[in-house]
Design an enzyme around this catalytic site. Structure first.
Site, PDB file in Angstrom:
ATOM      1  N   ASP A 270       0.775  -1.234  -0.215  1.00 19.37           N
ATOM      2  CA  ASP A 270       0.035  -0.066  -0.057  1.00 19.37           C
ATOM      3  C   ASP A 270       0.817   1.385   0.015  1.00 19.37           C
ATOM      4  O   ASP A 270       2.033   1.410   0.568  1.00 19.37           O
ATOM      5  CB  ASP A 270      -0.977  -0.131   1.221  1.00 19.37           C
ATOM      6  CG  ASP A 270      -1.804   1.263   1.427  1.00 19.37           C
ATOM      7  OD1 ASP A 270      -2.844   1.299   0.307  1.00 19.37           O
ATOM      8  OD2 ASP A 270      -1.526   2.010   2.350  1.00 19.37           O
TER       9      ASP A 270
ATOM     10  N   GLU B 161       1.112  -0.604  -5.112  1.00 21.08           N
ATOM     11  CA  GLU B 161       0.131   0.581  -5.472  1.00 21.08           C
ATOM     12  C   GLU B 161       0.996   1.886  -5.427  1.00 21.08           C
ATOM     13  O   GLU B 161       1.222   2.447  -4.427  1.00 21.08           O
ATOM     14  CB  GLU B 161      -0.940   0.615  -4.421  1.00 21.08           C
ATOM     15  CG  GLU B 161      -2.028   1.828  -4.666  1.00 21.08           C
ATOM     16  CD  GLU B 161      -2.405   2.410  -3.312  1.00 21.08           C
ATOM     17  OE1 GLU B 161      -3.726   2.995  -3.525  1.00 21.08           O
ATOM     18  OE2 GLU B 161      -1.933   2.284  -2.129  1.00 21.08           O
TER      19      GLU B 161
END
Length: 753
Positions: free
Chosen positions: A426, A479
């Site tokens: 993330d 990401e």
């Protein structure tokens, strides 16, 4: 007779105030000029005696069998008849409590050093990749005694104690030993004192400046109690209970020999706590989730699921993206072994498991990592480096060996201990740039004066190198929303080494196009074509993630314009475009049946919508798209290479029509023609070039009545003529349904025209 043992008042006071830095220097067995003295601390005990393994007095006639109370606060001392300090199992402490209960246990302070020099060396260098078996609470047998070894990194603390339900949460009872140089505090507490699997515990810490800190949860806890409670939980694997028995060897073997770039990857992203709720509106456990989710995913044909972070997190509204226990699956859904069984069930059903993982930041909750030993230990001290303004969280100090090692070991833990197939990392962009979401003067340049976070770059490269070396077939997915070069390039060639990267540009552009009224789409045509300009600069996943259906962005069906019929037709055509576009696929839960409302983490999906024909039609389309995507190599084998894609029509702005070929290999007859009509106007006699004359099967039409469409199309097949068009030697003439995607497959052995 030897004199009764004593202690200076100042030492006794330090013990009872919980401020003695070296408890092993006082407690346990020690030799003095008169023999061996044993000291113990048991606040509130009625008496403490020395006993043998059977709990019998060591010397029945000796007045020293009953230990002397040196202080009414619970400090005791006695003598052993031996001239040399005993081994840990040579004697017991028999503790009598005022309620009549007795504990007969080996003395925690009779045990020697617990962690080996190699462990400490690797911890210092940030290269101990099995922290889950080293630090934290480990169920072990030491010198023949069963119990729990506690170990925690707190190098600047003045004193650390284990506090737990088995010692009344009293910091005086079990102060720990500091391993100087490594900054590790350790203590073995025998099972007879109540330390066992399921025990709740924390650490009581006197910080670097002499102040008591908030009680701290264990950073390497393998389990926790359910929030809002904050204690860590001893998780015994293989001690008192058999280790988890995996049944997924066939899956793991297949994973190790699979080329992920040439294989289909269609990911169903979900928030495990809100996919379905129980009758009392609480989260389902892992066992029930497996019973319901696994067959659902298998029926829909997704190859993988991706779980929003299931590392334990204090605030449910963070969806797991502000975790504190990076080694523990959330207790909201059950104990760790139930999560392992869930993964095992997925693998046996041929479904991979991807976990969202968050090494970029952590929350400031007082029981967590913030100022863990009274100093900025895990985080940067300077808020210009150590504080995320967007999320009010703290940033890991990746320049510190122990912190980097903590995170690397956490990643390996999920892949090795729980057989996770991939980590989706993330907020990578926030890690890579020192000025991420900061104004001038709010950030600190790197040593060369630049904005790149060199420590984060080194960490990510280490992460990807280690994962690929240790975990055959496991993947890492970034990401990353910027144009940082080489995110999926190899570390050897100067890249970050990820296997895949979320294509945020494609997602933003294509959703912006979807939201346009068809009458305006001619002026937005390039929003669907631009992604093909850079489609092979990285290995991409096309993500329609949770972030696109929250915070006022609306649901997937809510983004489409028009009346209900046009909304559903738009969404079906868009999904057809996505599933045939180069790149792996990801869809967040609810999107598969066009849920109207935004996702709410406190409510389950609107499952009754599946009883309505238009919603059921989208659900059926997603199933068929997944089936076609898996079955046709042309749709997945060359996802990452330009040879797998060719525009036929990419410039028909006026009609908002797109047409392209997908190939399984450059010279293969495994060819698919995709045609997308993004207006509600049917188009008759639309001619398109194709590489082969002969039979083309119309294998998918998103306007089919089965999906809720108008059922306009080409009757299941068309015949391509030897008439060149669009640079191709043959051509087909098609009827293009309104707001629809057609997929046609060349059939070299098809019937003659």
């Amino acid at each position: 007779m030897e004199p009764a043992p004593t202690l200076p008042d100042a030492v006794i006071d330090a013990l009872l105030q919980g401020r003695l830095a070296d408890p092993f220097g006082v407690l346990g067995p020690h030799r003095d000029e008169h023999g061996v003295v044993v000291r113990a601390i048991a606040p509130g005990a009625e008496s403490v005696s020395l006993a043998d393994r059977a709990g019998k007095p060591i010397t029945a006639a000796s007045p020293m069998t009953a230990m002397t109370a040196l202080h009414p606060g619970g400090v005791f001392a006695g003598r052993l008849p031996d001239a040399e300090p005993p081994k840990p199992g040579d004697y017991r402490l028999l503790i009598r409590w005022p309620d009549g209960n007795e504990q007969c246990s080996a003395d925690p302070y009779a045990f020697g050093l617990l962690l080996g020099d190699l462990d400490l060396h690797l911890l210092n260098e940030g290269r101990h990749l099995e922290l889950g078996n080293c630090l934290g609470a480990q169920c072990l047998t030491v010198d023949g005694e069963a119990g729990v070894r506690f170990a925690v990194w707190a190098p600047n603390a003045q004193r650390v104690s284990v506090i737990a339900d088995f010692n009344g949460w009293n910091p005086v009872r079990h102060p720990m030993r500091l391993r100087h140089g490594a900054g590790i505090w350790e203590l073995f507490i025998p099972e007879a004192l109540g330390a066992h699997g399921g025990s709740r515990y924390k650490y009581d810490i006197i910080g670097a400046h002499g102040h008591a800190l908030p009680d701290k949860a264990d950073p390497v806890a393998l389990a926790t109690e359910p929030p809002p409670a904050t204690a860590s939980v001893v998780a015994c694997r293989g001690h008192g209970a058999p280790p988890f028995q995996w049944n997924d060897q066939a899956w793991m073997d297949k994973r190790a020999r699979t080329d992920p770039y040439a294989a289909p990857m269609s990911v169903y992203e979900l928030h495990a706590m809100s996919w379905q709720r129980a009758a009392n509106d609480t989260a389902q456990g892992w066992e029930i989730l497996a019973d319901r989710l696994v067959p659902y995913i298998r029926d829909l044909g997704f190859t993988h699921i991706e779980l929003l972070p299931i590392t334990e997190h204090p605030f449910g509204g963070s969806w797991g993206y502000q975790p504190l226990s990076l080694f523990a699956p959330t207790s909201r859904l059950g104990p760790p072994e139930q999560f392992a069984a869930f993964v095992d069930r997925c693998h046996q059903a041929d479904i991979g498991v991807i976990l969202d993982w968050v090494p970029a930041h952590f929350p400031t909750d007082p029981h967590g990592l913030a100022e863990f030993d009274g100093t900025a230990l895990y985080e940067h001290q300077d808020p210009r480096e150590g504080f995320h303004q967007d999320w009010n969280t703290l940033i890991y100090n990746l320049g510190r060996n122990e912190v980097r090692g903590f995170l690397l070991a956490g990643a390996v833990h999920w892949l090795e201990q729980f057989h996770a197939d991939a980590l989706r990392v993330d907020a990578v962009a926030s890690m890579l740039y020192r000025d991420y979401s900061r104004e001038p003067g709010q950030w600190v340049p790197n040593r060369f004066g630049g904005r790149e976070n060199l420590e984060a770059v080194a960490f990510l490269r280490d992460l990807n190198t280690i994962v690929h070396e240790r975990c055959p077939g496991a993947l890492t997915i970034a990401e990353e929303s910027t144009a940082w070069p080489g995110v999926t390039a190899s570390v050897a060639s100067g890249g970050l080494g990820f296997d895949f990267k979320w294509n945020m540009g494609w997602m933003h552009d294509s959703l912006r196009y979807l939201s346009q009224n068809p009458i305006h789409r001619p002026w937005h045509h390039n929003e669907l074509t631009f992604g093909l300009v850079y489609a092979w600069s990285e290995a991409f996943v096309l993500p329609l993630s949770h972030d696109e259906v929250v915070h006022g962005k609306g649901s997937m069906i809510g983004k489409a314009p028009g009346d209900d019929w046009q909304r559903f037709a738009n969404l079906r055509a868009y999904y057809g475009f996505m599933w045939t576009h180069p790149g792996k696929k990801l869809l967040f839960m609810g999107g598969e049946f066009a849920q109207w409302r935004e996702w709410n983490h406190d409510e389950e999906l609107d499952w009754p919508l599946l009883d309505q024909p238009l919603h059921r039609g989208v659900h059926s389309l997603v199933r068929d798209l997944n089936r076609l995507y898996r079955e046709l190599p042309a749709l997945h084998a060359l996802d990452h290479r330009p040879e797998g894609f060719q525009w036929i029509v990419g410039d028909d702005h006026q009609n908002s029509v797109f047409a392209y070929l997908r190939r399984a290999a450059p010279d293969s007859q495994e060819v698919v023609l995709v045609v997308v009509n993004m207006t509600p106007v049917p188009r008759e006699g639309y001619r398109l070039g194709v590489p082969f004359a002969g039979d083309w099967e119309e294998c998918l039409n998103t306007d089919a009545g089965y999906y809720g469409g108008s059922n306009l199309g080409n009757g299941g097949r068309v015949e391509a003529a030897n008439a060149a068009s669009h640079g191709q030697p043959a051509s087909v003439t098609l009827t293009l349904p309104p707001l629809a995607t057609l997929v046609l497959r060349y059939k070299p052995d098809g019937p003659p025209g």
